[in-house]
Design a protein around this motif. Structure first.
Motif, PDB file in Angstrom:
ATOM      1  N   ARG A  33      89.465  82.972 105.942  1.00 49.73           N
ATOM      2  CA  ARG A  33      90.225  81.804 105.511  1.00 49.73           C
ATOM      3  C   ARG A  33      91.245  82.140 104.426  1.00 49.73           C
ATOM      4  NH1 ARG A  33      85.156  78.145 104.545  1.00 49.73           N
ATOM      5  NH2 ARG A  33      86.546  77.270 103.018  1.00 49.73           N
ATOM      6  N   GLY A  34      91.763  83.388 104.453  1.00 46.68           N
ATOM      7  CA  GLY A  34      92.774  83.800 103.486  1.00 46.68           C
ATOM      8  C   GLY A  34      92.273  83.924 102.064  1.00 46.68           C
ATOM      9  N   ARG A  35      90.946  83.885 101.880  1.00 49.82           N
ATOM     10  CA  ARG A  35      90.387  83.872 100.522  1.00 49.82           C
ATOM     11  C   ARG A  35      89.610  85.128 100.159  1.00 49.82           C
ATOM     12  NH1 ARG A  35      86.828  78.769 100.729  1.00 49.82           N
ATOM     13  NH2 ARG A  35      86.010  79.743  98.863  1.00 49.82           N
ATOM     14  N   PHE A  36      89.139  85.869 101.162  1.00 52.48           N
ATOM     15  CA  PHE A  36      88.212  86.958 100.878  1.00 52.48           C
ATOM     16  C   PHE A  36      88.714  88.285 101.448  1.00 52.48           C
ATOM     17  CE2 PHE A  36      85.799  83.018 101.735  1.00 52.48           C
ATOM     18  CZ  PHE A  36      85.418  82.744 100.429  1.00 52.48           C
ATOM     19  N   ALA A  37      88.546  89.354 100.688  1.00 53.99           N
ATOM     20  CA  ALA A  37      88.894  90.701 101.161  1.00 53.99           C
ATOM     21  C   ALA A  37      87.675  91.277 101.872  1.00 53.99           C
ATOM     22  CB  ALA A  37      89.286  91.582  99.983  1.00 53.99           C
ATOM     23  N   LEU A  38      87.793  91.477 103.182  1.00 54.31           N
ATOM     24  CA  LEU A  38      86.680  92.013 103.970  1.00 54.31           C
ATOM     25  C   LEU A  38      86.951  93.430 104.456  1.00 54.31           C
ATOM     26  CD1 LEU A  38      85.777  88.881 106.156  1.00 54.31           C
ATOM     27  CD2 LEU A  38      84.853  89.569 103.932  1.00 54.31           C
ATOM     28  N   ASN A  39      88.006  94.048 103.950  1.00 57.62           N
ATOM     29  CA  ASN A  39      88.335  95.408 104.367  1.00 57.62           C
ATOM     30  C   ASN A  39      87.628  96.437 103.482  1.00 57.62           C
ATOM     31  OD1 ASN A  39      90.049  94.505 102.187  1.00 57.62           O
ATOM     32  ND2 ASN A  39      91.182  96.395 102.453  1.00 57.62           N
TER      33      ASN A  39
END
Length: 136
Positions: A33-39
């Protein structure tokens, strides 16, 4: 793996976190949702509706807990366990034991080049195992 035995969470260093539905072989990417860095995830662990991620491919490097939505399609929230501290260094894998998460900090990967040699001027520190306790 999710306790239902039907879903596997798979981190991709660049794209984020995929959910594989075993029966259908369908892959869905978790919405951030454009809020969390999952990389940059090097280790990913499922525990009681949460994903614990060791992220050594982010800047700064960190250990984070992502709370999943009930439908397993998106991340609802995040909690940072450790980020950019002297003890964290270059973190890597971990393990959940009961209510504790143990992970390797200061792994030394940042001191090694692509061929496995020590980088010039590198000053490795002593690796350490860190622990965080979660409420049952």
């Amino acid at each position: 793996m999710h306790p239902d035995g039907k879903h596997i969470f798979v981190p991709d260093y660049v794209r984020g976190i995929a959910v594989l539905e075993i029966a259908t072989k369908q892959v869905r990417w978790l919405s951030m949702r454009g809020r969390f860095a999952l990389n940059g995830i090097d280790g990913l662990y499922f525990d009681h509706g949460k994903l614990i991620a060791v992220q050594n491919g982010t800047s700064p490097e960190r250990v984070a807990v992502f709370t999943l939505g009930a439908t397993l399609t998106r991340i609802e929230s995040e909690t940072i366990i450790e980020r950019s501290t002297a003890t964290l260094g270059d973190p890597t894998h971990g393990v959940v034991i009961d209510t504790d998460f143990y992970y390797i900090a200061n792994s030394g990967w940042d001191c090694i080049d692509d061929r496995g040699n020590m980088k010039p001027g590198a000053k490795p520190s002593v690796p350490r195992v860190m622990r965080v306790r979660f409420q049952p």
